[in-house]
Structures are given as C-alpha cells and as structure tokens.
Design a protein around this motif. Sequence first.
Motif, PDB file in Angstrom:
ATOM      1  N   ARG A  42      73.646  44.288  27.293  1.00 58.47           N
ATOM      2  CA  ARG A  42      72.554  43.602  27.992  1.00 58.47           C
ATOM      3  C   ARG A  42      71.223  44.325  27.804  1.00 58.47           C
ATOM      4  O   ARG A  42      70.205  43.720  27.437  1.00 58.47           O
ATOM      5  CB  ARG A  42      72.888  43.499  29.476  1.00 58.47           C
ATOM      6  N   ILE A  43      71.206  45.618  28.048  1.00 58.56           N
ATOM      7  CA  ILE A  43      69.975  46.392  27.878  1.00 58.56           C
ATOM      8  C   ILE A  43      69.553  46.421  26.405  1.00 58.56           C
ATOM      9  O   ILE A  43      68.367  46.342  26.083  1.00 58.56           O
ATOM     10  CB  ILE A  43      70.172  47.826  28.417  1.00 58.56           C
ATOM     11  N   ALA A  44      70.544  46.515  25.523  1.00 55.52           N
ATOM     12  CA  ALA A  44      70.236  46.529  24.093  1.00 55.52           C
ATOM     13  C   ALA A  44      69.566  45.232  23.657  1.00 55.52           C
ATOM     14  O   ALA A  44      68.663  45.245  22.810  1.00 55.52           O
ATOM     15  CB  ALA A  44      71.513  46.750  23.295  1.00 55.52           C
ATOM     16  N   THR A  45      69.979  44.112  24.245  1.00 56.46           N
ATOM     17  CA  THR A  45      69.368  42.822  23.895  1.00 56.46           C
ATOM     18  C   THR A  45      67.898  42.802  24.272  1.00 56.46           C
ATOM     19  O   THR A  45      67.051  42.334  23.503  1.00 56.46           O
ATOM     20  CB  THR A  45      70.104  41.678  24.605  1.00 56.46           C
ATOM     21  N   TYR A  46      67.564  43.308  25.460  1.00 53.12           N
ATOM     22  CA  TYR A  46      66.156  43.357  25.887  1.00 53.12           C
ATOM     23  C   TYR A  46      65.322  44.214  24.930  1.00 53.12           C
ATOM     24  O   TYR A  46      64.178  43.868  24.585  1.00 53.12           O
ATOM     25  CB  TYR A  46      66.054  43.924  27.307  1.00 53.12           C
ATOM     26  N   ILE A  47      65.889  45.321  24.507  1.00 54.47           N
ATOM     27  CA  ILE A  47      65.152  46.221  23.620  1.00 54.47           C
ATOM     28  C   ILE A  47      64.953  45.592  22.245  1.00 54.47           C
ATOM     29  O   ILE A  47      63.866  45.653  21.662  1.00 54.47           O
ATOM     30  CB  ILE A  47      65.896  47.570  23.504  1.00 54.47           C
ATOM     31  N   VAL A  48      66.005  44.959  21.718  1.00 52.70           N
ATOM     32  CA  VAL A  48      65.921  44.349  20.386  1.00 52.70           C
ATOM     33  C   VAL A  48      64.904  43.214  20.367  1.00 52.70           C
ATOM     34  O   VAL A  48      64.206  42.995  19.368  1.00 52.70           O
ATOM     35  CB  VAL A  48      67.317  43.858  19.944  1.00 52.70           C
ATOM     36  N   LEU A  49      64.775  42.490  21.477  1.00 51.79           N
ATOM     37  CA  LEU A  49      63.827  41.372  21.529  1.00 51.79           C
ATOM     38  C   LEU A  49      62.373  41.837  21.440  1.00 51.79           C
ATOM     39  O   LEU A  49      61.492  41.044  21.105  1.00 51.79           O
ATOM     40  CB  LEU A  49      64.037  40.574  22.824  1.00 51.79           C
ATOM     41  N   THR A  50      62.115  43.101  21.749  1.00 52.01           N
ATOM     42  CA  THR A  50      60.740  43.604  21.651  1.00 52.01           C
ATOM     43  C   THR A  50      60.347  44.018  20.235  1.00 52.01           C
ATOM     44  O   THR A  50      59.170  44.238  19.963  1.00 52.01           O
ATOM     45  CB  THR A  50      60.561  44.822  22.575  1.00 52.01           C
ATOM     46  N   VAL A  51      61.319  44.115  19.329  1.00 49.54           N
ATOM     47  CA  VAL A  51      61.039  44.561  17.958  1.00 49.54           C
ATOM     48  C   VAL A  51      60.062  43.639  17.236  1.00 49.54           C
ATOM     49  O   VAL A  51      59.108  44.115  16.595  1.00 49.54           O
ATOM     50  CB  VAL A  51      62.355  44.717  17.168  1.00 49.54           C
ATOM     51  N   PRO A  52      60.218  42.300  17.278  1.00 46.25           N
ATOM     52  CA  PRO A  52      59.237  41.432  16.595  1.00 46.25           C
ATOM     53  C   PRO A  52      57.808  41.631  17.094  1.00 46.25           C
ATOM     54  O   PRO A  52      56.857  41.558  16.304  1.00 46.25           O
ATOM     55  CB  PRO A  52      59.744  40.015  16.903  1.00 46.25           C
ATOM     56  N   THR A  53      57.644  41.876  18.400  1.00 47.31           N
ATOM     57  CA  THR A  53      56.308  42.120  18.946  1.00 47.31           C
ATOM     58  C   THR A  53      55.695  43.381  18.349  1.00 47.31           C
ATOM     59  O   THR A  53      54.512  43.404  17.961  1.00 47.31           O
ATOM     60  CB  THR A  53      56.375  42.239  20.480  1.00 47.31           C
ATOM     61  N   VAL A  54      56.492  44.424  18.269  1.00 44.12           N
ATOM     62  CA  VAL A  54      56.010  45.681  17.690  1.00 44.12           C
ATOM     63  C   VAL A  54      55.638  45.483  16.223  1.00 44.12           C
ATOM     64  O   VAL A  54      54.599  45.982  15.749  1.00 44.12           O
ATOM     65  CB  VAL A  54      57.082  46.780  17.834  1.00 44.12           C
ATOM     66  N   ILE A  55      56.462  44.748  15.475  1.00 49.25           N
ATOM     67  CA  ILE A  55      56.178  44.490  14.063  1.00 49.25           C
ATOM     68  C   ILE A  55      54.877  43.704  13.914  1.00 49.25           C
ATOM     69  O   ILE A  55      54.067  43.969  13.024  1.00 49.25           O
ATOM     70  CB  ILE A  55      57.357  43.726  13.416  1.00 49.25           C
ATOM     71  N   GLY A  56      54.652  42.714  14.802  1.00 45.07           N
ATOM     72  CA  GLY A  56      53.410  41.936  14.758  1.00 45.07           C
ATOM     73  C   GLY A  56      52.187  42.806  15.008  1.00 45.07           C
ATOM     74  O   GLY A  56      51.157  42.662  14.329  1.00 45.07           O
ATOM     75  N   ILE A  57      52.281  43.727  15.974  1.00 43.54           N
ATOM     76  CA  ILE A  57      51.156  44.626  16.257  1.00 43.54           C
ATOM     77  C   ILE A  57      50.877  45.538  15.062  1.00 43.54           C
ATOM     78  O   ILE A  57      49.725  45.754  14.687  1.00 43.54           O
ATOM     79  CB  ILE A  57      51.458  45.458  17.521  1.00 43.54           C
ATOM     80  N   LEU A  58      51.936  46.057  14.444  1.00 44.25           N
ATOM     81  CA  LEU A  58      51.758  46.910  13.269  1.00 44.25           C
ATOM     82  C   LEU A  58      51.119  46.136  12.116  1.00 44.25           C
ATOM     83  O   LEU A  58      50.287  46.675  11.372  1.00 44.25           O
ATOM     84  CB  LEU A  58      53.108  47.476  12.822  1.00 44.25           C
ATOM     85  N   PHE A  59      51.491  44.872  11.953  1.00 44.81           N
ATOM     86  CA  PHE A  59      50.909  44.049  10.890  1.00 44.81           C
ATOM     87  C   PHE A  59      49.406  43.877  11.104  1.00 44.81           C
ATOM     88  O   PHE A  59      48.621  43.963  10.161  1.00 44.81           O
ATOM     89  CB  PHE A  59      51.603  42.685  10.864  1.00 44.81           C
ATOM     90  N   LEU A  60      48.992  43.646  12.345  1.00 46.44           N
ATOM     91  CA  LEU A  60      47.561  43.510  12.641  1.00 46.44           C
ATOM     92  C   LEU A  60      46.810  44.818  12.370  1.00 46.44           C
ATOM     93  O   LEU A  60      45.688  44.805  11.860  1.00 46.44           O
ATOM     94  CB  LEU A  60      47.379  43.089  14.098  1.00 46.44           C
TER      95      LEU A  60
END
Length: 231
Positions: free
Chosen positions: A179-197
């Motif tokens: 359950r906790i791992a799912t919450y953490i994994v869902l934040t990965v796309p957001t981090v990737i988007g910020i890095l792309f910007l």
Amino acid sequence: SNLCSRILHSNNTQSIICLMRFENPLKVLKKYFTRKEYLTLLLSSFVAMIVLNILNLTIPKISSTIIEEFQKNLTVSTTYYLYVVCLLLITSTASFLQNYLFSLAGEKVGTDLRNRLMGNVLKQDYNYLVKEKPSKILTTILSDVNNVKSSFFQALGAMLTSAILIVGSAIMMFSLNARIATYIVLTVPTVIGILFLILRRRFGVFKKIQQIRDSLNKVINENVKASMLVR
C-alpha cells in the motif's frame, strides 16, 4: 536536404560542412559502442555500476536486520560485522572502478572527437575560417567536446543507475508494504515531469554559456596576438 544534395555534387569544402552539419549524431557515436577498445571499457563500467547499485539496495536491508537483532538480544553477532565490512570494501571498489572506467572511456572518446574535428577544420578554406572565427572553432573543439563527452557518459550512467534503483527499490518496497509502495510509485511521474521542465530551462542557459565562452575565447585570442605584436 535539397541544398545538401546540390552541394555534395560541387566538390568543394562546403560539402564537408554539409556532411558535418546534417550527419546523424547517433551514427557518429555508434562506433563507440561497436569498437572493442571502447566497448570493453563501457561493459566493464556497466558491470561495476550494476554491482554498486545492487549493493546500495542490499545494505539498508542488512542494516535493518542488524538493528532488529540488537533490539531482540541487545547484542549483534560478529558475522554481521564481517558482512558489513565486506560490503563496504566491495562497494568502494565498484565505485572506484565505475568512475575510473567511465572517465577513461570519456577521455578516449573526447580525444577521438577532437582529432576528427581538427581534421575537418584543417580541410576548410580561408573564407570558412574567417566566417566562423577562430574563437568559435576553439570553443567547439575544447568546450563543446568536453560537454558532449561528459554529458554523454553522465547521462548514460545516470539513466542506467536510476532505472536499476527505481526497479530494485520498487520490488523491495512492495515486498515490505504494497500500500505505501503504491503511493510512493505514483509520485514518480510527477518527479520526472519536474525534471523535464528543469532540463528544458537548462538548454537555454547552456546556449548563453556557449556565447559567453565564444566572447571570452575571442578576447583571450586577441590579447595573446596583441602581446606578440607588441613584443
């Protein structure tokens, strides 16, 4: 492309410029993945990097086991200390080999790129050298090659390291608490988007830095020539 096709039939120095300008960058870098002298260094550095990342994922698990053992028995077996010492030695060795082999491969690639660029520059006529300016050519041969060399190997190493750490961390997190791992994994796309910007903004800054370097090389070149003339 039509202009290039006409230039290639003209048998002059512009054909060389055209080939340099429109050649596929991946084709230029292809030989560094196929030749034995480069491939051996790259594969060795990749093996060291994989071992290093696996150990980085293993050490926290061993540390948690040692803490649990101490909480239960108020003492820790000597075997765990030996494990930690061996892991630290292997990690240090793998880290050293990774950095050393990547640096060695980068210097070899940089030397080859400079030789190829210098060979093309020496084939150009006087008008090309006047138009492009020695300061710009110097920046390309020195600074640009260093940037390509470092960016290529750093980006390659960072991508592989990130992929190994993300996959390995996700597997370990899901094995502990899905359950906790799912919450953490869902934040990965957001981090990737910020890095792309951030990277998109960095390209603009990079262009400004190159212009400043061109001006700096021009001033240095003029000062050296003026000093020679005065003497």
